[in-house]
Design an enzyme around this catalytic site. Structure first.
Site, short mmCIF file in Angstrom:
data_model
loop_
_atom_site.label_atom_id
_atom_site.label_comp_id
_atom_site.label_asym_id
_atom_site.label_seq_id
_atom_site.Cartn_x
_atom_site.Cartn_y
_atom_site.Cartn_z
N SER A 47 0.85 -1.19 0.00
CA SER A 47 0.00 0.00 0.00
C SER A 47 0.89 1.23 0.00
O SER A 47 2.03 1.19 0.48
CB SER A 47 -0.88 0.01 1.26
OG SER A 47 -1.49 1.28 1.45
N TYR A 59 -1.40 -1.18 10.37
CA TYR A 59 -1.49 -1.41 8.93
C TYR A 59 -0.26 -0.85 8.23
O TYR A 59 0.33 -1.50 7.36
CB TYR A 59 -2.76 -0.74 8.40
CG TYR A 59 -3.00 -0.91 6.92
CD1 TYR A 59 -3.54 -2.09 6.42
CD2 TYR A 59 -2.71 0.12 6.02
CE1 TYR A 59 -3.78 -2.25 5.05
CE2 TYR A 59 -2.95 -0.02 4.66
CZ TYR A 59 -3.48 -1.22 4.18
OH TYR A 59 -3.72 -1.36 2.84
#
Length: 259
Positions: free
Chosen positions: A149, A162
């Site tokens: 990401s 995350y």
């Protein structure tokens, strides 16, 4: 070899984790169109069966199968790879896509939340890569595509766990590429920004939130899942035969400056 052949996945068997919805489902459709045969992996067997049917509608001659697996359980990962490679079958490409996020301010993150995210997004991705990588190294051929990401590269309000996991995926990609390159196994990474999926639709339905995202994206829009297919096909195919250890940001230019 002409350009069409370079980007073709005909004759390649592709395993996709997290294939039952969102990005994984979209990639399954796209890689089926590119000629790949598919091994679909996710926890929800019923939804996987639906994706199988969708892929058969896209291409009648496709060889597609699916396996229910909790990526957080290494033994299930081992069993899934073993079952899917019986009778001489092999995995030519692994798309390590399964992941999740629990959006929590850093001061409120619990041990359970931290462990769940790291076990799914980083630990699970590694053990899938390791199991498939064993066979690729033995076969002296293969391509692994990890999905990270933009949040693994720049600081975003995606949550600290995350971000840590996705940053780990980027660095894991580099180390695996270094170790397995001598065995002709390529390992690369795709790092998306905001794409319209079931996991992001509530956030993107908020005009204020969407406006902030778009304002920080040079192309002034969020992505559509279909726009991840091309980069994935490139990294899976012979078109990228001299590319390894690379992270490809598919982000509308957002990572140029971040938040």
């Amino acid at each position: 070899m002409d350009a069409g052949q370079m980007f073709s996945l005909v004759g390649k068997r592709v395993m996709i984790t997290g294939a039952s919805r969102g990005i994984g489902r979209g990639l399954a459709h796209g890689l089926a169109r590119a000629g790949g045969d598919l091994v679909l992996v996710a926890r929800d067997k019923k939804t996987l069966a639906q994706v199988e049917d969708e892929c058969r509608e896209i291409r009648a001659d496709i060889d597609v199968s699916s396996y229910s697996c909790n990526i957080r359980e290494p033994e299930q990962v081992r069993q899934t790879v073993a079952e899917s490679t019986k009778n001489g079958k092999r995995i030519d490409v692994l798309v390590n896509n399964a992941g999740l996020n629990i959006r929590t301010p850093a001061l409120e993150v619990t041990e359970e939340q931290w462990q769940t995210i790291l076990d799914t997004d980083l630990r699970g991705a590694f053990f899938f890569a390791q199991e498939v990588g064993r066979q690729m190294v033995a076969n002296q051929s293969g391509s692994i595509i990890n999905v990270s990401s933009v949040g693994g590269h720049v600081a975003l309000r995606t949550g600290v766990a995350y971000a840590a996991a996705k940053a780990g995926v980027i660095q894991m990609t580099k180390v695996l590429a270094l170790e397995w390159g001598r065995d002709k196994v390529r390992v690369n990474c795709i790092a998306p920004w905001y794409f319209r999926t079931p996991l992001t639709e509530k956030l993107l339905d908020d005009p204020a939130y969407l406006g902030e995202i778009v304002a920080r994206t040079p192309l002034r829009r969020v992505g559509e899942v279909a726009e991840l297919v091309g980069p994935t096909v490139f990294l899976a195919s012979d078109a990228s035969s001299y590319v390894t250890g690379h992270t490809l940001f598919v982000d509308g230019g957002m990572s140029i400056y971040g938040f």
